[in-house]
Design a protein around this motif. Structure first.
Motif, short mmCIF file in Angstrom:
data_model
loop_
_atom_site.label_atom_id
_atom_site.label_comp_id
_atom_site.label_asym_id
_atom_site.label_seq_id
_atom_site.Cartn_x
_atom_site.Cartn_y
_atom_site.Cartn_z
N LEU A 1 63.92 37.46 41.83
CA LEU A 1 62.93 38.27 41.13
C LEU A 1 61.63 37.50 41.04
O LEU A 1 61.60 36.37 40.55
N GLN A 2 60.54 38.08 41.49
CA GLN A 2 59.24 37.41 41.46
C GLN A 2 58.44 37.89 40.26
O GLN A 2 58.36 39.07 39.97
N ARG A 3 57.87 36.93 39.58
CA ARG A 3 57.04 37.23 38.43
C ARG A 3 55.65 37.62 38.89
O ARG A 3 55.18 37.17 39.93
N SER A 4 54.97 38.40 38.11
CA SER A 4 53.61 38.80 38.48
C SER A 4 52.63 38.31 37.42
O SER A 4 52.99 38.14 36.27
N GLY A 5 51.39 38.09 37.85
CA GLY A 5 50.34 37.76 36.90
C GLY A 5 49.79 39.03 36.28
O GLY A 5 50.00 40.14 36.76
N ILE A 6 49.09 38.86 35.18
CA ILE A 6 48.54 39.99 34.43
C ILE A 6 47.03 39.89 34.44
O ILE A 6 46.47 38.82 34.14
N LEU A 7 46.36 40.98 34.79
CA LEU A 7 44.91 41.05 34.73
C LEU A 7 44.52 42.08 33.68
O LEU A 7 44.86 43.26 33.80
N LEU A 8 43.82 41.63 32.65
CA LEU A 8 43.31 42.51 31.61
C LEU A 8 41.87 42.85 31.94
O LEU A 8 41.04 41.95 32.07
N TYR A 9 41.57 44.12 32.09
CA TYR A 9 40.21 44.51 32.42
C TYR A 9 39.79 45.67 31.52
O TYR A 9 40.61 46.43 31.02
N GLY A 10 38.50 45.76 31.30
CA GLY A 10 37.97 46.80 30.44
C GLY A 10 36.60 46.42 29.92
O GLY A 10 36.04 45.38 30.28
N PRO A 11 36.03 47.25 29.05
CA PRO A 11 34.69 46.97 28.51
C PRO A 11 34.67 45.67 27.72
O PRO A 11 35.72 45.21 27.22
N PRO A 12 33.53 45.06 27.58
CA PRO A 12 33.45 43.84 26.76
C PRO A 12 33.72 44.15 25.30
O PRO A 12 33.32 45.19 24.78
N GLY A 13 34.42 43.20 24.63
CA GLY A 13 34.65 43.34 23.20
C GLY A 13 35.87 44.15 22.83
O GLY A 13 36.00 44.53 21.66
N THR A 14 36.77 44.41 23.76
CA THR A 14 37.95 45.23 23.45
C THR A 14 39.17 44.41 23.07
O THR A 14 40.22 44.98 22.78
N GLY A 15 39.08 43.08 23.10
CA GLY A 15 40.17 42.24 22.62
C GLY A 15 41.02 41.64 23.71
O GLY A 15 42.19 41.29 23.47
N LYS A 16 40.49 41.44 24.91
CA LYS A 16 41.28 40.88 26.01
C LYS A 16 41.65 39.43 25.74
O LYS A 16 42.80 39.04 25.91
N THR A 17 40.69 38.62 25.32
CA THR A 17 40.98 37.22 25.01
C THR A 17 41.91 37.10 23.82
O THR A 17 42.83 36.26 23.82
N LEU A 18 41.74 37.93 22.83
CA LEU A 18 42.61 37.90 21.65
C LEU A 18 44.04 38.24 22.02
O LEU A 18 44.99 37.64 21.50
N LEU A 19 44.21 39.18 22.93
CA LEU A 19 45.56 39.54 23.38
C LEU A 19 46.25 38.35 24.05
O LEU A 19 47.43 38.09 23.79
N ALA A 20 45.53 37.64 24.91
CA ALA A 20 46.13 36.51 25.62
C ALA A 20 46.56 35.42 24.64
O ALA A 20 47.63 34.81 24.78
N LYS A 21 45.74 35.14 23.62
CA LYS A 21 46.10 34.13 22.62
C LYS A 21 47.31 34.58 21.80
O LYS A 21 48.17 33.76 21.45
N ALA A 22 47.37 35.87 21.47
CA ALA A 22 48.50 36.37 20.71
C ALA A 22 49.80 36.25 21.50
O ALA A 22 50.86 35.97 20.94
N VAL A 23 49.73 36.45 22.81
CA VAL A 23 50.91 36.29 23.66
C VAL A 23 51.44 34.86 23.56
O VAL A 23 52.64 34.63 23.39
N ALA A 24 50.54 33.88 23.67
CA ALA A 24 50.95 32.47 23.60
C ALA A 24 51.58 32.14 22.25
O ALA A 24 52.56 31.40 22.17
#
Length: 486
Positions: free
Chosen positions: A245-268
């Protein structure tokens, strides 16, 4: 074999001189002393210092002198054995700082990797036994928090933990004769870990576990579920990866200020993973080959701190479409190629995860978006309904002290549509500042002292709404077009 003497304090900086003649003389002196003490062990530390001159180029004369002294030593001490051990600092196993001519002198090469969880637990147990203290905490949990720590880091951690234990005993016990309980507790380890992360992590940009929970991320429930499914499966069932089973990377895209960086930190944080944040421009360098080396170093750091999340913020600046960057040296094309190579190498490990974030996914090189790389594209958009806005408002104000007249549902009903998480953050921050100014103004005009903490009321929110920014309609429409294409 029983050795009579051990020479363990010979450092290459002690041998290396300002000119080749001095280095040759010091080498003859060291090996003559070793011959007189045989049988013995010679430990030569940081041998890579001998290989380079002041300009950083290979010092062939020093290397030749070292090889000649070794050959002479073993010819003259054939009946009295001498064991030669050398240490060298190297970033990884594949790139050694010792030239091949010098490496051939040694029969065995041992690469000392960062200890894994079981090894870190064993090292902590051994260090604590040396301190003659009892442990009232789960050392396996402590080992989880020390990903990427080496032996010296673990020794410092134990030192800080014992120091904090005695400090707390001195503060809580008035009779020093009765202060005999030196059991190390979980709180002592956590305090020591906080000290080390504050001292090291920010200074060397090392991976660390952020303190952002799911409660800090409002809305985005569908994106949260998809991220958890993608990352939780390899962590809970690593045997599936071994089956193909191969793992995939995740790309978060969307308008600025929607919480993409916050989501990545919450995952960690939620999965207790180290977090290594990378900004694209930080990796670029004016010297040929250095940018690619910086990319390799990022992944080496992550491997040493495994399990780890590598987060590439503004990925479009680091991996633009090849052939269109316009730089004369083709630096960006080589950086993209190196990034593709490193991401392909992550398939060997189930403990490394790559998450990217961008506002312009249409600018990213298409090779990164193929299956096996960033093949899971998650759109992080503007909250479309009042329930999502309310969820974000609850997350943003959960550390606020709100007055009894505050009704968050009423605040949300006054808000316009198409507000990003950053807009709502600006609203809450502005409301809090208005409350602070109001209370300071009342204090200056003869009121009571300024209360602590500051309480935010409904009037403050109403005033903050009047100056609320928002994403432009044309920008939002452009991002929607990109989403439809992807």
């Amino acid at each position: 074999m029983q050795f009579c003497h051990v020479i363990s304090n010979i450092h290459a900086f002690f041998v290396k001189g300002g000119n080749p003649g001095y280095t040759e003389g010091k080498l003859k002196h060291v090996f003559t002393k070793v011959q007189q003490l045989a049988p013995c062990i010679l430990l030569l530390r940081n041998i890579e210092v001998l290989c380079r001159d002041k300009d950083g180029t290979e010092d062939s004369r020093a290397i030749s002198a070292f090889i000649n002294e070794v050959e002479r030593l073993f010819q003259e001490t054939s009946t009295l054995p001498v064991l030669l051990v050398a240490t060298c600092n190297s970033k990884n196993e594949s790139t050694s700082a010792v030239p091949p001519a010098l490496a051939r002198v040694f029969l065995h090469v041992v690469y000392m990797q960062s200890p894994n969880k079981l090894q870190r637990t064993a090292i902590l147990q051994w260090l604590l036994r040396k301190c003659n203290v009892t442990v009232g905490a789960d050392l396996s949990h402590v080992a989880d928090q020390t990903s990427g720590f080496l032996y010296a880091d673990l020794a410092v951690l134990v030192f800080h933990t014992v120091r904090y234990r005695f400090k707390h005993l001195k503060e809580s016990c008035h009779d020093e004769q009765n202060c005999v309980d030196v059991t190390l507790r979980k709180a002592d380890f956590e305090e020591a870990l906080d000290t080390m992360h504050a001292a090291y992590s920010e200074a060397i940009d090392a991976p660390k576990i952020p303190k952002v929970s799911w409660d800090d991320v409002g809305g985005l429930s569908d994106v949260k579920k998809e991220i958890m499914r993608t990352i939780m499966l390899p962590l809970q069932h690593p045997e599936l990866l071994a089956a193909g089973l191969q793992r995939s990377g995740i790309l978060l895209y969307g308008p600025p200020g929607t919480g993409k960086t916050l989501l990545a930190k919450a995952v960690a944080t939620e999965f207790n993973l180290n977090f290594l944040s990378v900004k694209g421009p930080e990796l670029l360098n004016m010297y040929v080959g250095q940018s690619e080396e910086n990319v390799r170093e990022v992944f080496n750091k992550a491997r040493a701190a495994s399990p780890c999340v590598i987060f590439f913020d503004e990925l479009d600046s680091l991996a633009p479409n090849r052939g269109k960057s316009g730089d004369s040296g083709g630096v960006m094309d080589r950086v993209v190629s190196q990034l593709l190579s490193e991401i392909d190498g992550l398939q060997k490990s189930s403990q490394l995860f790559v998450i990217g974030a961008t506002n312009r996914s249409d600018l990213i090189d298409r090779a990164l978006l193929r299956p096996g790389r960033f093949d899971k594209l998650l759109y992080v958009g503007v909250p479309e309904d009042k329930e999502s806005q309310l969820s974000i408002m609850v997350a943003l104000t959960r550390r606020f002290h709100l007055k009894s007249d505050v009704d968050l549902k009423g605040v949300v009903s006054l808000l316009p549509d198409k507000l990003t998480g950053a807009d709502l953050y600006s609203l809450c921050s502005h409301a809090w500042l208005i409350a602070v100014r109001t209370q300071i103004h009342a204090f200056k005009h003869g009121g009571n002292s300024v209360p602590s903490p500051v309480e935010v009321g409904m009037v403050d929110f109403r005033e903050a709404i009047n100056s609320l920014p928002s994403v432009k309609k044309e920008d939002y429409a452009h991002i929607q077009q990109i989403r439809d294409k992807l």
